[in-house]
Design an enzyme around this catalytic site. Structure first.
Site, PDB file in Angstrom:
ATOM      1  N   LYS A   1      29.388  19.685 -19.336  1.00 25.75           N
ATOM      2  CA  LYS A   1      29.363  20.592 -18.186  1.00 25.75           C
ATOM      3  C   LYS A   1      28.196  20.275 -17.251  1.00 25.75           C
ATOM      4  O   LYS A   1      27.059  20.088 -17.699  1.00 25.75           O
ATOM      5  CB  LYS A   1      29.252  22.031 -18.695  1.00 25.75           C
ATOM      6  CG  LYS A   1      29.421  23.093 -17.633  1.00 25.75           C
ATOM      7  CD  LYS A   1      29.510  24.456 -18.294  1.00 25.75           C
ATOM      8  CE  LYS A   1      29.808  25.544 -17.276  1.00 25.75           C
ATOM      9  NZ  LYS A   1      31.105  25.356 -16.608  1.00 25.75           N
TER      10      LYS A   1
ATOM     11  N   GLY B   1      31.347  26.531  -8.663  1.00 25.84           N
ATOM     12  CA  GLY B   1      29.977  26.682  -8.180  1.00 25.84           C
ATOM     13  C   GLY B   1      28.916  26.281  -9.180  1.00 25.84           C
ATOM     14  O   GLY B   1      27.806  26.833  -9.184  1.00 25.84           O
ATOM     15  N   LEU B   2      29.258  25.297 -10.031  1.00 30.80           N
ATOM     16  CA  LEU B   2      28.288  24.742 -10.985  1.00 30.80           C
ATOM     17  C   LEU B   2      27.709  25.803 -11.921  1.00 30.80           C
ATOM     18  O   LEU B   2      26.513  25.796 -12.227  1.00 30.80           O
ATOM     19  CB  LEU B   2      27.148  24.021 -10.247  1.00 30.80           C
ATOM     20  CG  LEU B   2      27.556  22.813  -9.392  1.00 30.80           C
ATOM     21  CD1 LEU B   2      26.387  22.314  -8.572  1.00 30.80           C
ATOM     22  CD2 LEU B   2      28.096  21.692 -10.271  1.00 30.80           C
TER      23      LEU B   2
ATOM     24  N   ASN C   1      25.758  13.698 -10.241  1.00 38.59           N
ATOM     25  CA  ASN C   1      26.749  14.177  -9.275  1.00 38.59           C
ATOM     26  C   ASN C   1      26.087  14.399  -7.925  1.00 38.59           C
ATOM     27  O   ASN C   1      25.333  15.353  -7.739  1.00 38.59           O
ATOM     28  CB  ASN C   1      27.378  15.469  -9.797  1.00 38.59           C
ATOM     29  CG  ASN C   1      28.291  16.123  -8.783  1.00 38.59           C
ATOM     30  OD1 ASN C   1      28.713  15.510  -7.813  1.00 38.59           O
ATOM     31  ND2 ASN C   1      28.604  17.397  -9.003  1.00 38.59           N
TER      32      ASN C   1
ATOM     33  N   CYS D   1      26.751  17.487  -4.399  1.00 37.04           N
ATOM     34  CA  CYS D   1      26.149  18.804  -4.188  1.00 37.04           C
ATOM     35  C   CYS D   1      25.552  18.918  -2.790  1.00 37.04           C
ATOM     36  O   CYS D   1      25.086  17.932  -2.227  1.00 37.04           O
ATOM     37  CB  CYS D   1      25.038  19.042  -5.203  1.00 37.04           C
ATOM     38  SG  CYS D   1      25.532  18.747  -6.898  1.00 37.04           S
TER      39      CYS D   1
ATOM     40  N   LYS E   1      27.956   9.696  -9.538  1.00 33.58           N
ATOM     41  CA  LYS E   1      29.316  10.180  -9.320  1.00 33.58           C
ATOM     42  C   LYS E   1      29.498  10.520  -7.845  1.00 33.58           C
ATOM     43  O   LYS E   1      28.812  11.397  -7.307  1.00 33.58           O
ATOM     44  CB  LYS E   1      29.610  11.405 -10.186  1.00 33.58           C
ATOM     45  CG  LYS E   1      31.072  11.846 -10.123  1.00 33.58           C
ATOM     46  CD  LYS E   1      31.389  12.885 -11.187  1.00 33.58           C
ATOM     47  CE  LYS E   1      32.890  13.181 -11.220  1.00 33.58           C
ATOM     48  NZ  LYS E   1      33.238  14.148 -12.277  1.00 33.58           N
TER      49      LYS E   1
ATOM     50  N   THR F   1      36.171  15.636  -6.736  1.00 35.02           N
ATOM     51  CA  THR F   1      37.310  16.316  -6.114  1.00 35.02           C
ATOM     52  C   THR F   1      37.322  16.175  -4.597  1.00 35.02           C
ATOM     53  O   THR F   1      36.298  15.983  -3.952  1.00 35.02           O
ATOM     54  CB  THR F   1      37.290  17.818  -6.457  1.00 35.02           C
ATOM     55  OG1 THR F   1      36.029  18.356  -6.073  1.00 35.02           O
ATOM     56  CG2 THR F   1      37.520  18.034  -7.935  1.00 35.02           C
TER      57      THR F   1
ATOM     58  N   GLY G   1      40.241  10.890 -11.532  1.00 30.52           N
ATOM     59  CA  GLY G   1      41.043  11.505 -10.482  1.00 30.52           C
ATOM     60  C   GLY G   1      42.522  11.411 -10.751  1.00 30.52           C
ATOM     61  O   GLY G   1      43.132  10.364 -10.558  1.00 30.52           O
ATOM     62  N   GLY G   2      43.113  12.487 -11.240  1.00 31.56           N
ATOM     63  CA  GLY G   2      44.551  12.547 -11.440  1.00 31.56           C
ATOM     64  C   GLY G   2      45.074  11.796 -12.646  1.00 31.56           C
ATOM     65  O   GLY G   2      46.279  11.559 -12.746  1.00 31.56           O
TER      66      GLY G   2
END
Length: 302
Positions: free
Chosen positions: A45, A72-73, A128, A131, A166, A194, A244-245
């Site tokens: 997470k 929202g993280l 990531n 943000c 990412k 996303t 992704g997908g």
């Protein structure tokens, strides 16, 4: 017998299948469905410097070909993760894990990554950069090559383990951003995060989620993800984790042929908790049908 092993920036994985951050928690919920040690690894997470409650509800909605989320993280903060989640994880997951890190300032990323880098269970840091940059007018770090590179350099300066950045697909030139991260010292790239999406409840005449817009993921984004993985893998000399997908063994193979060394499975986990298990079990037969004896041989063959 098909050899499913891959080497991800020096980290050996039994297979390339990795549940994506935000869809697998810290593994606790999924360990009751199957032995999650069959996974190559998993990205836990998204963790921030401080605990976050996240966005108001409703914050997840199904839609055609996928889902929109604006969680929202929400997370307990890095100190809690180190003191509670990682020690508990040792009891049920016996491989190195991928630590997903988010932040709202360069200093946040450096602080959180420096702490997680010292944890024995952490094999890779996944940063990531989707943000909002609170010091940069709220634009995502990942929309600017310079900002993404700045985060990369800051994290690399305080860590020893492989760092994967990412990236967001909500950009004009994904390759320029990936190359900026590589030049700044990144050990790998993970993409895609996303896409920004929105749905409207036509009866209530308002957005379906409280945040108005959110991240769109699921089967519908797969072709876009394959395209971006292909472009980045061709342009950079560091490994790529594709995301992704992805929902089938064939998708994993396709993503690897595009250039991915490992493949993350995201939204599919929320539809079917056995998704990753089923993909791993189906991979050998899928490879045999295609004459693949060693899955690492197909990385970037296209």
């Amino acid at each position: 017998m098909v050899d499913l092993s891959v080497n991800l920036a020096g980290l050996p994985l039994d297979n390339p299948v990795v549940p994506a951050s935000g869809t697998f928690g810290f593994g606790k919920e999924f360990k009751d469905f199957y032995d999650i040690n069959i996974l190559g690894s998993f990205s836990f997470k998204g963790t921030t410097k401080d605990a976050r409650f996240g966005n108001p509800t409703p914050r997840i909605a199904e839609c055609k070909g996928g889902m929109i989320n604006a969680v929202g993280l929400q997370n307990p903060g890095v100190q809690h993760v180190i003191e509670h989640e990682l020690p508990e994880m040792q009891a049920y997951f016996h491989k190195p894990v991928i630590a997903n890190v988010s932040g709202f300032a360069v200093e946040d990323y450096a602080y959180t990554c420096a702490l997680l880098d010292k944890q024995e269970q952490v094999g890779i840091l996944e940063v990531n950069v989707s943000c909002p940059n609170v010091h940069g007018g709220g634009m995502s770090f990942g929309t600017s090559p310079a900002a993404a590179a700045e985060v990369t350099r800051a994290v690399k300066a305080v860590t020893t383990k492989p760092v994967f950045i990412k990236l967001s697909p909500n950009v004009t030139d994904i390759v320029a951003i990936a190359k900026a991260c590589e030049d700044a010292g990144a050990d790998g790239i993970c993409l895609i995060n996303t896409l920004l999406g929105m749905r409207i409840d036509i009866k209530r005449r308002c957005p379906v989620i409280a945040n108005t817009m959110g991240g769109f993921s699921g089967d519908a984004v797969f072709p876009l993800a394959v395209r971006m993985v292909y472009q980045v893998a061709k342009a950079c000399h560091i490994p790529v984790m594709g995301c992704g997908g992805v929902s089938t063994a064939a998708d994993v193979i396709e993503m690897m042929m595009a250039g991915a060394t490992a493949v993350q499975v995201g939204a599919a986990n929320l539809v079917n908790p056995y998704a990753c298990k089923e993909i791993i079990e189906a991979l050998p037969a899928e490879c045999e049908k295609l004459g693949i004896e060693k899955i690492s041989d197909i990385i970037g063959v296209v």
